[in-house]
Design an enzyme around this catalytic site. Structure first.
Site, PDB file in Angstrom:
ATOM      1  N   LYS A  74       2.143  -3.272   7.404  1.00  0.00           N
ATOM      2  CA  LYS A  74       2.407  -3.449   5.961  1.00  0.00           C
ATOM      3  C   LYS A  74       3.861  -3.071   5.652  1.00  0.00           C
ATOM      4  O   LYS A  74       4.526  -3.728   4.861  1.00  0.00           O
ATOM      5  CB  LYS A  74       1.438  -2.610   5.117  1.00  0.00           C
ATOM      6  CG  LYS A  74      -0.008  -3.080   5.127  1.00  0.00           C
ATOM      7  CD  LYS A  74      -0.223  -4.481   4.537  1.00  0.00           C
ATOM      8  CE  LYS A  74      -0.038  -4.542   3.049  1.00  0.00           C
ATOM      9  NZ  LYS A  74      -0.461  -5.874   2.516  1.00  0.00           N
ATOM     10  N   TYR A  89      -1.871  -0.419  11.126  1.00  0.00           N
ATOM     11  CA  TYR A  89      -2.015  -1.087   9.823  1.00  0.00           C
ATOM     12  C   TYR A  89      -0.814  -0.796   8.931  1.00  0.00           C
ATOM     13  O   TYR A  89      -0.164  -1.721   8.413  1.00  0.00           O
ATOM     14  CB  TYR A  89      -3.311  -0.636   9.124  1.00  0.00           C
ATOM     15  CG  TYR A  89      -3.337  -0.955   7.639  1.00  0.00           C
ATOM     16  CD1 TYR A  89      -3.418  -2.269   7.182  1.00  0.00           C
ATOM     17  CD2 TYR A  89      -3.255   0.056   6.677  1.00  0.00           C
ATOM     18  CE1 TYR A  89      -3.419  -2.572   5.821  1.00  0.00           C
ATOM     19  CE2 TYR A  89      -3.256  -0.229   5.317  1.00  0.00           C
ATOM     20  CZ  TYR A  89      -3.335  -1.546   4.892  1.00  0.00           C
ATOM     21  OH  TYR A  89      -3.321  -1.841   3.549  1.00  0.00           O
ATOM     22  N   THR A 149       0.819  -1.206   0.000  1.00  0.00           N
ATOM     23  CA  THR A 149       0.000   0.000   0.000  1.00  0.00           C
ATOM     24  C   THR A 149       0.856   1.260   0.000  1.00  0.00           C
ATOM     25  O   THR A 149       2.002   1.231   0.444  1.00  0.00           O
ATOM     26  CB  THR A 149      -0.900  -0.003   1.260  1.00  0.00           C
ATOM     27  OG1 THR A 149      -1.497   1.268   1.422  1.00  0.00           O
ATOM     28  CG2 THR A 149      -0.100  -0.297   2.529  1.00  0.00           C
ATOM     29  N   ASP A 150       0.263   2.361  -0.443  1.00  0.00           N
ATOM     30  CA  ASP A 150       0.976   3.646  -0.377  1.00  0.00           C
ATOM     31  C   ASP A 150       1.075   4.168   1.059  1.00  0.00           C
ATOM     32  O   ASP A 150       1.853   5.085   1.342  1.00  0.00           O
ATOM     33  CB  ASP A 150       0.316   4.698  -1.281  1.00  0.00           C
ATOM     34  CG  ASP A 150      -1.139   5.013  -0.914  1.00  0.00           C
ATOM     35  OD1 ASP A 150      -1.687   4.393   0.017  1.00  0.00           O
ATOM     36  OD2 ASP A 150      -1.729   5.888  -1.569  1.00  0.00           O
ATOM     37  N   GLU A 151       0.286   3.568   1.988  1.00  0.00           N
ATOM     38  CA  GLU A 151       0.285   4.077   3.365  1.00  0.00           C
ATOM     39  C   GLU A 151       1.622   3.883   4.061  1.00  0.00           C
ATOM     40  O   GLU A 151       1.893   4.526   5.075  1.00  0.00           O
ATOM     41  CB  GLU A 151      -0.832   3.419   4.186  1.00  0.00           C
ATOM     42  CG  GLU A 151      -2.195   3.709   3.632  1.00  0.00           C
ATOM     43  CD  GLU A 151      -3.320   3.583   4.648  1.00  0.00           C
ATOM     44  OE1 GLU A 151      -3.055   3.429   5.843  1.00  0.00           O
ATOM     45  OE2 GLU A 151      -4.480   3.622   4.221  1.00  0.00           O
TER      46      GLU A 151
HETATM   47  P1  NAD Z   1      -9.889  -7.093   2.304  1.00  0.00           P
HETATM   48  O1  NAD Z   1      -9.894  -6.827   3.771  1.00  0.00           O
HETATM   49  O2  NAD Z   1     -11.098  -6.797   1.498  1.00  0.00           O
HETATM   50  O3  NAD Z   1      -9.549  -8.642   2.057  1.00  0.00           O
HETATM   51  C1  NAD Z   1      -8.549  -9.303   2.764  1.00  0.00           C
HETATM   52  C2  NAD Z   1      -8.696 -10.814   2.487  1.00  0.00           C
HETATM   53  O4  NAD Z   1      -7.644 -11.480   3.216  1.00  0.00           O
HETATM   54  C3  NAD Z   1     -10.026 -11.394   2.976  1.00  0.00           C
HETATM   55  O5  NAD Z   1     -10.540 -12.268   1.998  1.00  0.00           O
HETATM   56  C4  NAD Z   1      -9.656 -12.151   4.237  1.00  0.00           C
HETATM   57  O6  NAD Z   1     -10.476 -13.270   4.495  1.00  0.00           O
HETATM   58  C5  NAD Z   1      -8.216 -12.568   3.924  1.00  0.00           C
HETATM   59  N1  NAD Z   1      -7.438 -12.772   5.158  1.00  0.00           N
HETATM   60  C6  NAD Z   1      -7.322 -11.929   6.224  1.00  0.00           C
HETATM   61  N2  NAD Z   1      -6.560 -12.490   7.162  1.00  0.00           N
HETATM   62  C7  NAD Z   1      -6.164 -13.707   6.690  1.00  0.00           C
HETATM   63  C8  NAD Z   1      -5.356 -14.747   7.201  1.00  0.00           C
HETATM   64  N3  NAD Z   1      -4.802 -14.670   8.420  1.00  0.00           N
HETATM   65  N4  NAD Z   1      -5.126 -15.832   6.429  1.00  0.00           N
HETATM   66  C9  NAD Z   1      -5.677 -15.907   5.194  1.00  0.00           C
HETATM   67  N5  NAD Z   1      -6.485 -14.980   4.657  1.00  0.00           N
HETATM   68  C10 NAD Z   1      -6.714 -13.884   5.408  1.00  0.00           C
HETATM   69  O7  NAD Z   1      -8.593  -6.352   1.765  1.00  0.00           O
HETATM   70  P2  NAD Z   1      -8.357  -5.595   0.365  1.00  0.00           P
HETATM   71  O8  NAD Z   1      -8.829  -4.206   0.489  1.00  0.00           O
HETATM   72  O9  NAD Z   1      -8.855  -6.458  -0.732  1.00  0.00           O
HETATM   73  O10 NAD Z   1      -6.766  -5.558   0.349  1.00  0.00           O
HETATM   74  C11 NAD Z   1      -6.022  -6.639  -0.216  1.00  0.00           C
HETATM   75  C12 NAD Z   1      -4.548  -6.313  -0.145  1.00  0.00           C
HETATM   76  O11 NAD Z   1      -4.281  -5.119  -0.865  1.00  0.00           O
HETATM   77  C13 NAD Z   1      -4.041  -6.063   1.282  1.00  0.00           C
HETATM   78  O12 NAD Z   1      -2.758  -6.635   1.393  1.00  0.00           O
HETATM   79  C14 NAD Z   1      -3.980  -4.554   1.391  1.00  0.00           C
HETATM   80  O13 NAD Z   1      -2.984  -4.159   2.307  1.00  0.00           O
HETATM   81  C15 NAD Z   1      -3.618  -4.171  -0.030  1.00  0.00           C
HETATM   82  N6  NAD Z   1      -4.070  -2.836  -0.479  1.00  0.00           N
HETATM   83  C16 NAD Z   1      -5.383  -2.453  -0.319  1.00  0.00           C
HETATM   84  C17 NAD Z   1      -5.803  -1.216  -0.822  1.00  0.00           C
HETATM   85  C18 NAD Z   1      -7.245  -0.771  -0.710  1.00  0.00           C
HETATM   86  O14 NAD Z   1      -7.542   0.378  -1.048  1.00  0.00           O
HETATM   87  N7  NAD Z   1      -8.172  -1.602  -0.272  1.00  0.00           N
HETATM   88  C19 NAD Z   1      -4.887  -0.378  -1.455  1.00  0.00           C
HETATM   89  C20 NAD Z   1      -3.552  -0.788  -1.567  1.00  0.00           C
HETATM   90  C21 NAD Z   1      -3.170  -2.035  -1.100  1.00  0.00           C
HETATM   91  O1  DAU Z   2      -4.110   4.042   0.573  1.00  0.00           O
HETATM   92  C1  DAU Z   2      -4.350   2.667   0.491  1.00  0.00           C
HETATM   93  C2  DAU Z   2      -5.185   2.216   1.677  1.00  0.00           C
HETATM   94  O2  DAU Z   2      -6.498   2.706   1.464  1.00  0.00           O
HETATM   95  C3  DAU Z   2      -5.204   0.712   1.865  1.00  0.00           C
HETATM   96  O3  DAU Z   2      -3.907   0.261   2.153  1.00  0.00           O
HETATM   97  C4  DAU Z   2      -6.156   0.315   2.994  1.00  0.00           C
HETATM   98  O4  DAU Z   2      -6.234  -1.088   3.088  1.00  0.00           O
HETATM   99  C5  DAU Z   2      -7.523   0.877   2.672  1.00  0.00           C
HETATM  100  O5  DAU Z   2      -8.416   0.590   3.720  1.00  0.00           O
HETATM  101  C6  DAU Z   2      -7.455   2.391   2.446  1.00  0.00           C
HETATM  102  O6  DAU Z   2      -7.124   3.078   3.687  1.00  0.00           O
HETATM  103  P1  DAU Z   2      -7.843   4.459   4.097  1.00  0.00           P
HETATM  104  O7  DAU Z   2      -7.722   4.606   5.550  1.00  0.00           O
HETATM  105  O8  DAU Z   2      -7.364   5.564   3.229  1.00  0.00           O
HETATM  106  O9  DAU Z   2      -9.351   4.097   3.631  1.00  0.00           O
HETATM  107  P2  DAU Z   2     -10.767   4.373   4.342  1.00  0.00           P
HETATM  108  O10 DAU Z   2     -11.822   4.062   3.352  1.00  0.00           O
HETATM  109  O11 DAU Z   2     -10.841   3.765   5.692  1.00  0.00           O
HETATM  110  O12 DAU Z   2     -10.729   5.956   4.552  1.00  0.00           O
HETATM  111  C7  DAU Z   2     -10.590   6.835   3.445  1.00  0.00           C
HETATM  112  C8  DAU Z   2     -10.580   8.262   3.999  1.00  0.00           C
HETATM  113  O13 DAU Z   2     -11.877   8.565   4.519  1.00  0.00           O
HETATM  114  C9  DAU Z   2      -9.615   8.460   5.157  1.00  0.00           C
HETATM  115  O14 DAU Z   2      -9.082   9.789   5.102  1.00  0.00           O
HETATM  116  C10 DAU Z   2     -10.491   8.338   6.402  1.00  0.00           C
HETATM  117  C11 DAU Z   2     -11.835   8.864   5.916  1.00  0.00           C
HETATM  118  N1  DAU Z   2     -13.036   8.266   6.541  1.00  0.00           N
HETATM  119  C12 DAU Z   2     -13.134   6.908   6.576  1.00  0.00           C
HETATM  120  C13 DAU Z   2     -14.231   6.296   7.152  1.00  0.00           C
HETATM  121  C14 DAU Z   2     -14.329   4.804   7.221  1.00  0.00           C
HETATM  122  C15 DAU Z   2     -14.051   9.079   7.037  1.00  0.00           C
HETATM  123  O15 DAU Z   2     -13.958  10.330   6.961  1.00  0.00           O
HETATM  124  N2  DAU Z   2     -15.142   8.471   7.594  1.00  0.00           N
HETATM  125  C16 DAU Z   2     -15.273   7.126   7.695  1.00  0.00           C
HETATM  126  O16 DAU Z   2     -16.290   6.648   8.251  1.00  0.00           O
END
Ligand code: NAD
Ligand code: DAU
Length: 351
Positions: free
Chosen positions: A162, A158, A133-135
Site C-alpha cells: 500500500k 500488505y 490505509t494508516d498501516e
Molecule cells: P476487501 O478485501 O473487502 O475488498 C477488496 C475488493 O477488491 C474485492 O471486491 C476484490 O474482489 C477486489 N479486488 C481484489 N483484487 C483485485 C484485482 N486484482 N482487480 C480488481 N479487483 C480486485 O477490502 P476492503 O477492506 O474493502 O478495503 C478496500 C480498500 O480500502 C483497500 O484498498 C484497503 O487497502 C483500504 N483500506 C481498508 C481498511 C479496512 O479496515 N478494511 C482501512 C483503510 C483502508
Molecule cells: O488499519 C487499517 C487496516 O485495518 C486496513 O488497511 C486493512 O486492510 C485491514 O485488514 C485492517 O488491518 P488489521 O491487521 O488491523 O485488521 P485485522 O482485523 O486483521 O486485525 C485487527 C487486530 O486484531 C490486529 O491487531 C490483529 C488482531 N487479530 C486479528 C485476527 C484476524 C487477532 O488478534 N486475531 C485474529 O484472528
C-alpha cells in the site's frame, strides 16, 4: 443523461460496496461504474439493493491486466476514479506477498497509466482518488498519533504494497500533473466485512461456538471507524479535497484488541439472550502475527478542520448496528464462509 462517469474499483468488497451505494444513491446524475475482479473478497450480493439502479453498472475486470484496463477506460471514459481494489488482509500478505505486489502495486500503476492516457493532459474536472490505509505509517508506541506528515514505515507485505502504491500515486501527480487525492484511513468495521478480519471473525465464531483467536497478549491497539463514515469521508475528499493532498481518516476511537473482543462478547450475549460471560469463555490466546504493529491511531484533525468531517455514529451504536446486521444476514455469512474460506481458516488457525 449522466453528467459525469465515476469508476469505482473494488466496489464489490467491504468498503467499496458502501462507497458504491453512497454514490449511486446520492448522485443520480453520475454514472457509477463498479470495476471488480470478484476475488474471494468480492461479492455482488453486497450490492443487491442498488444493482438495478439506472446509474449503476458493473464490469468484472482484474486490475493487473493492463490492456484490459486500458480498454475499459477507453470505453467508459471516466471523469473520476475512486480506487479501492486491493488485497487487504495482512495475514494473507504474510503467506503470499507477491499477490499483494501484483494487485496493490502493479494494479494501481495500470490504473494510473490508463487515467493518464485517456485524460491526455486535459485534467479539467478530472480526479484520481486513491484509498489507502494508516498501516503505511508503521506502528506507534503507547502515545502519539499518525498525522499526514508522519514518515512512511510499513512492516507487513500488505502495508509495504500500500505504501508503494501511495508513492506511485504521488509520483504521477508530481511527474505528469495527474490530479490525485489520497485518503489514509484507520480500521473499518460494519456490515459486509469479510469474516477473516477480527470483528466479523469473532461474530461468526461466537455464533458457531468456536474459539475467538487473540494474537499474542491481546494488547495490540487499533482505531476503529464505522464503514459508512469512511464512505462519507471518501465522498467529501473526492469532491472537496485539495488536489495532490492526503487526508487521514479516523474516529479517535482506540481499542486494545482484548477489550474490543470482550465488549463484542458482552453485546452478543445480550442480543442472543445468553447469560453474561458465555461468549467470553471462547476467548483463546494464540501465536502472535509476525511483524505485528503494536498500535495505530489517527489524527483526523486536517479532514475535520478543512472539510468539516465528523463521524456520524459512536462506536457503541456502530458496533450494535454491525452485530444486528450479521444476526439478520446469516445467509450472507454462510455463503462467504463456504468454499475457499474453510481452507484459509484451517491453514491460518489449525495448520
Ligand atoms: P476487501 O478485501 O473487502 O475488498 C477488496 C475488493 O477488491 C474485492 O471486491 C476484490 O474482489 C477486489 N479486488 C481484489 N483484487 C483485485 C484485482 N486484482 N482487480 C480488481 N479487483 C480486485 O477490502 P476492503 O477492506 O474493502 O478495503 C478496500 C480498500 O480500502 C483497500 O484498498 C484497503 O487497502 C483500504 N483500506 C481498508 C481498511 C479496512 O479496515 N478494511 C482501512 C483503510 C483502508
Ligand atoms: O488499519 C487499517 C487496516 O485495518 C486496513 O488497511 C486493512 O486492510 C485491514 O485488514 C485492517 O488491518 P488489521 O491487521 O488491523 O485488521 P485485522 O482485523 O486483521 O486485525 C485487527 C487486530 O486484531 C490486529 O491487531 C490483529 C488482531 N487479530 C486479528 C485476527 C484476524 C487477532 O488478534 N486475531 C485474529 O484472528
Amino acid at each position: 443523461m449522466h453528467n459525469k462517469t465515476i469508476l469505482i474499483t473494488g466496489g464489490a468488497g467491504f468498503i467499496g460496496s458502501h462507497v458504491v451505494r453512497e454514490f449511486v444513491l446520492k448522485y443520480p446524475e453520475y454514472r457509477i461504474v463498479n470495476l471488480d475482479a470478484l476475488t474471494y473478497a468480492g461479492n455482488l450480493a453486497n450490492l443487491n439493493d442498488i444493482e438495478n439502479k439506472p446509474n449503476y453498472s458493473f464490469v468484472k475486470v482484474d486490475i493487473t491486466q493492463a490492456n484490459i484496463i486500458m480498454d475499459v477506460f477507453h470505453e467508459y471514459k471516466p471523469d473520476g476514479v475512486i480506487h479501492l481494489a486491493a488485497e487487504s488482509h495482512v495475514d494473507r500478505s504474510i503467506v503470499d506477498p507477491l499477490a499483494f505486489v501484483m494487485t496493490n502495486v502493479i494494479g494501481t500503476v495500470n490504473l494510473l497509466n490508463a487515467a493518464k492516457t485517456i485524460w491526455d493532459g486535459d485534467f479539467k474536472g478530472k480526479r484520481f482518488h486513491h484509498v489507502s490505509t494508516d498501516e503505511v505509517y508503521g506502528t506507534l508506541g503507547e502515545t502519539g498519533l499518525f498525522t499526514e506528515t508522519t514518515s512512511y514505515d510499513p512492516h507487513s507485505p500488505y502495508s509495504a504494497s500500500k505504501a508503494s502504491s501511495d508513492h506511485f500515486v504521488r509520483a504521477y501527480h508530481d511527474t505528469y500533473g495527474l490530479p490525485v487525492v489520497l485518503t489514509n484511513c484507520s480500521n473499518n468495521y460494519g456490515p459486509n466485512h469479510f469474516p477473516e478480519k477480527l470483528i466479523p471473525l469473532c461474530i461468526h465464531n461466537i455464533l458457531n461456538n468456536k474459539p475467538l483467536p487473540i494474537y499474542g497478549d491481546g494488547k495490540f491497539t487499533r482505531d476503529w471507524l464505522f464503514v459508512i463514515d469512511h464512505a462519507k469521508a471518501i465522498d467529501l475528499v473526492f469532491h472537496d479535497g485539495k488536489e495532490g493532498e492526503s487526508y487521514n481518516v479516523g474516529g479517535f476511537n482506540e481499542w486494545k484488541n482484548i477489550d474490543l473482543v470482550k465488549e463484542l462478547c458482552k453485546q452478543m450475549d445480550e442480543k442472543l439472550g445468553r447469560s453474561e460471560g458465555t461468549a467470553a469463555e471462547l476467548i483463546t490466546f494464540v501465536k502472535d502475527r509476525p511483524g505485528h504493529d503494536l498500535r495505530y491511531a489517527i489524527d483526523a484533525t486536517k479532514i475535520n478542520r478543512e472539510l468539516g468531517y465528523q463521524p456520524s455514529v459512536t462506536f457503541e451504536e456502530g458496533l450494535s448496528k454491525t452485530i444486528d446486521w450479521y444476526l439478520n444476514n446469516q445467509d450472507w455469512l454462510d455463503q462467504v464462509t463456504s468454499g475457499e474460506y474453510q481452507h484459509y481458516y484451517q491453514k491460518q488457525y489449525q495448520g
